[in-house]
Write a protein that holds these residues in place. Sequence first.
Motif, PDB file in Angstrom:
ATOM      1  N   ALA A 238       0.829  -1.205   0.000  1.00 41.50           N
ATOM      2  CA  ALA A 238       0.000   0.000   0.000  1.00 41.50           C
ATOM      3  C   ALA A 238       0.866   1.258   0.000  1.00 41.50           C
ATOM      4  N   ARG A 239       1.941   1.234   0.803  1.00 40.63           N
ATOM      5  CA  ARG A 239       2.844   2.384   0.826  1.00 40.63           C
ATOM      6  C   ARG A 239       3.557   2.538  -0.511  1.00 40.63           C
ATOM      7  N   LEU A 240       4.051   1.426  -1.059  1.00 40.60           N
ATOM      8  CA  LEU A 240       4.806   1.470  -2.324  1.00 40.60           C
ATOM      9  C   LEU A 240       3.951   1.994  -3.470  1.00 40.60           C
ATOM     10  N   LEU A 241       2.705   1.576  -3.520  1.00 37.94           N
ATOM     11  CA  LEU A 241       1.847   1.931  -4.652  1.00 37.94           C
ATOM     12  C   LEU A 241       1.065   3.228  -4.431  1.00 37.94           C
ATOM     13  N   GLY A 242       1.355   3.921  -3.332  1.00 40.85           N
ATOM     14  CA  GLY A 242       0.784   5.246  -3.132  1.00 40.85           C
ATOM     15  C   GLY A 242      -0.596   5.264  -2.522  1.00 40.85           C
ATOM     16  N   VAL A 243      -1.049   4.122  -2.015  1.00 40.12           N
ATOM     17  CA  VAL A 243      -2.373   4.049  -1.403  1.00 40.12           C
ATOM     18  C   VAL A 243      -2.347   4.638   0.002  1.00 40.12           C
ATOM     19  N   GLU A 244      -1.225   4.476   0.690  1.00 39.95           N
ATOM     20  CA  GLU A 244      -1.066   5.005   2.040  1.00 39.95           C
ATOM     21  C   GLU A 244       0.183   5.876   2.103  1.00 39.95           C
ATOM     22  N   GLY A 245       0.141   6.906   2.932  1.00 43.51           N
ATOM     23  CA  GLY A 245       1.313   7.729   3.170  1.00 43.51           C
ATOM     24  C   GLY A 245       1.547   8.786   2.100  1.00 43.51           C
ATOM     25  N   GLU A 246       2.615   9.575   2.317  1.00 44.64           N
ATOM     26  CA  GLU A 246       2.962  10.675   1.414  1.00 44.64           C
ATOM     27  C   GLU A 246       4.377  10.477   0.875  1.00 44.64           C
ATOM     28  N   TYR A 247       4.683   9.271   0.466  1.00 35.93           N
ATOM     29  CA  TYR A 247       6.063   8.937   0.116  1.00 35.93           C
ATOM     30  C   TYR A 247       6.516   9.583  -1.193  1.00 35.93           C
ATOM     31  N   GLY A 248       5.638   9.731  -2.139  1.00 35.89           N
ATOM     32  CA  GLY A 248       6.024  10.366  -3.394  1.00 35.89           C
ATOM     33  C   GLY A 248       6.492  11.791  -3.191  1.00 35.89           C
ATOM     34  N   GLY A 249       5.807  12.518  -2.316  1.00 32.07           N
ATOM     35  CA  GLY A 249       6.175  13.902  -2.057  1.00 32.07           C
ATOM     36  C   GLY A 249       7.557  14.048  -1.452  1.00 32.07           C
ATOM     37  N   MET A 250       8.035  12.994  -0.787  1.00 34.23           N
ATOM     38  CA  MET A 250       9.368  13.053  -0.171  1.00 34.23           C
ATOM     39  C   MET A 250      10.474  13.160  -1.214  1.00 34.23           C
ATOM     40  N   ILE A 251      10.206  12.711  -2.434  1.00 32.00           N
ATOM     41  CA  ILE A 251      11.217  12.769  -3.493  1.00 32.00           C
ATOM     42  C   ILE A 251      10.747  13.607  -4.686  1.00 32.00           C
ATOM     43  N   GLY A 252       9.708  14.402  -4.449  1.00 31.66           N
ATOM     44  CA  GLY A 252       9.268  15.322  -5.482  1.00 31.66           C
ATOM     45  C   GLY A 252       8.462  14.695  -6.601  1.00 31.66           C
ATOM     46  N   LEU A 253       7.857  13.539  -6.349  1.00 33.93           N
ATOM     47  CA  LEU A 253       7.089  12.839  -7.374  1.00 33.93           C
ATOM     48  C   LEU A 253       5.651  12.629  -6.921  1.00 33.93           C
ATOM     49  N   SER A 254       4.810  12.156  -7.823  1.00 32.27           N
ATOM     50  CA  SER A 254       3.404  11.892  -7.510  1.00 32.27           C
ATOM     51  C   SER A 254       3.290  10.664  -6.618  1.00 32.27           C
ATOM     52  N   ALA A 255       2.141  10.495  -6.008  1.00 31.89           N
ATOM     53  CA  ALA A 255       1.922   9.375  -5.092  1.00 31.89           C
ATOM     54  C   ALA A 255       2.075   8.024  -5.785  1.00 31.89           C
ATOM     55  N   ASP A 256       1.732   7.968  -7.085  1.00 29.46           N
ATOM     56  CA  ASP A 256       1.773   6.689  -7.798  1.00 29.46           C
ATOM     57  C   ASP A 256       3.053   6.500  -8.614  1.00 29.46           C
ATOM     58  N   TRP A 257       4.138   7.152  -8.211  1.00 27.16           N
ATOM     59  CA  TRP A 257       5.388   7.076  -8.970  1.00 27.16           C
ATOM     60  C   TRP A 257       5.894   5.638  -9.107  1.00 27.16           C
ATOM     61  N   ALA A 258       5.853   4.877  -8.021  1.00 25.38           N
ATOM     62  CA  ALA A 258       6.364   3.504  -8.069  1.00 25.38           C
ATOM     63  C   ALA A 258       5.467   2.621  -8.925  1.00 25.38           C
ATOM     64  N   ALA A 259       4.150   2.817  -8.819  1.00 25.49           N
ATOM     65  CA  ALA A 259       3.220   2.065  -9.667  1.00 25.49           C
ATOM     66  C   ALA A 259       3.508   2.349 -11.138  1.00 25.49           C
ATOM     67  N   ASN A 260       3.788   3.611 -11.456  1.00 17.57           N
ATOM     68  CA  ASN A 260       4.106   3.966 -12.841  1.00 17.57           C
ATOM     69  C   ASN A 260       5.423   3.354 -13.301  1.00 17.57           C
ATOM     70  N   ALA A 261       6.392   3.268 -12.403  1.00 16.13           N
ATOM     71  CA  ALA A 261       7.670   2.632 -12.741  1.00 16.13           C
ATOM     72  C   ALA A 261       7.463   1.155 -13.060  1.00 16.13           C
ATOM     73  N   ILE A 262       6.631   0.492 -12.280  1.00 17.60           N
ATOM     74  CA  ILE A 262       6.366  -0.943 -12.477  1.00 17.60           C
ATOM     75  C   ILE A 262       5.544  -1.156 -13.746  1.00 17.60           C
ATOM     76  N   ARG A 263       4.601  -0.257 -14.025  1.00 19.22           N
ATOM     77  CA  ARG A 263       3.801  -0.369 -15.247  1.00 19.22           C
ATOM     78  C   ARG A 263       4.671  -0.313 -16.505  1.00 19.22           C
TER      79      ARG A 263
END
Length: 338
Positions: free
Chosen positions: A272-297
Motif C-alpha cells: 500500500a505504501r509502495l503503490l501510493g495508497v497510504e502515506g505521502e512517500y512520493g512527495g518526499m522525493i518530489g514525485l506523484s503518489a503513484d510514482w512507483a506504480a508507474n515505474a512498475i507499469r
Amino acid sequence: MSKTRLIVAAAAASLVGGAVAAGTLDDVKAKGFIQCGVSTGLVGFANPDADGNWNGFDVDYCRALAGAVFGDPEAVKFTPTTGKTRFTALSSGEVDVLARNTTWTFSRDADLKLTFVGINYYDGQGFMTHASLGVESAHDLDGATICIQTGTTTELNLADFFRANNMSYEPVPIETNAEAREQFFAEACDVYTTDRSGLAATRATAEDPEALIVLPEIISKEPLGPLVRHGDDEWADIARWVLNALIIAEEKGITAANVDSMASSTNDPEVARLLGVEGEYGGMIGLSADWAANAIRARGNYAEIFDNNIGPDTAIGLSRGVNALYTEGGILYAPPFR
C-alpha cells in the motif's frame, strides 16, 4: 583571513557548490524527458533495433525511471557511450543518468565524484575463447592475444590476473562491444574478456555459438548498476528508489499486469505504501503518489525485466544465479519501504 572567517567562507562555498550541482529533477521536467547514457550496443542489455528503438535490461531501467518521473516510459532518450566516454558524458551533464554495465568501485565513487544508486546485476569477469584452440582454463592462456575494452575495470583486472599467475599476454585494445565482436569473431585475438554477462551476449550473436567457449574462471567481482552525479541527493534518491521499487515489486508479486488491482485490493501495508495508497512517500522525493506504480507499469518488476531481456528463455540465456531474490537463494535485496 582569520581561521574562523576561513571556515565560514569554506562552508559557504560548499553550500553554493551543492546548490549548483542540485536540480536535475527540475531540469528533466523542464525538457520533458530523461537523457539516459547506455552502452553503444550490447544485446540483451542495451541495443537499438533496425528502427533505432532501444531495448534491453538497462534500457528498461531507464524506462521505469521515466515512468516514475513522467508517468510515461517513452519520455526518455538514449545516448550511446563507450568505456572511455561514459563518465565524461555523465559528469558534463550530457546525460542525466548512466545505465550501462558499469562496475561500482571506490575510485569511481570517490574520485570521479559519481554516485552509484544500487546494484542491478551482480557479475564477474570471465574469458571466452575459440573451441578450436582446445583451451579449458584461464590458466592455460599464457602468451595469448586478448581483446580488451580500454577504460574499464576489466583492463585492470586482466593485468592483475596475469601478473599474479606469472603469465604474459598481448592486449588487443578495442573501445566498443561491436569492435570486440568483429575482432574476436575474425580471430584477431585468441580470447575476449569482459563481464560474463557481456560474454554471453556476445556469444549469442555469433553465427556458431558452439564454436565459442566461456572458460570456468571468474576473476573479479563486478557489481553493475546505474549512477548519477554527486551533489544532487534528490535525483539520486529517485534513481535509487526506482531500482528498489522494481525489486520490492518482485518480492511482493506486483507485476505490470496486476499493479492496478494490487493497489486497489492489497492488505499488505508495504504494498500500500509502495503503490501510493497510504502515506505521502512520493512527495518526499518530489514525485506523484503513484510514482512507483508507474515505474512498475513501464516494463514490469525486476524479474519481468530480467526474464524478458536476458533470462533463460532469451538468446542470452542467463539464469538468475546470485541475482535471484534473497528469499530464493540469491543476494538481491531492497531496503524496506516505510
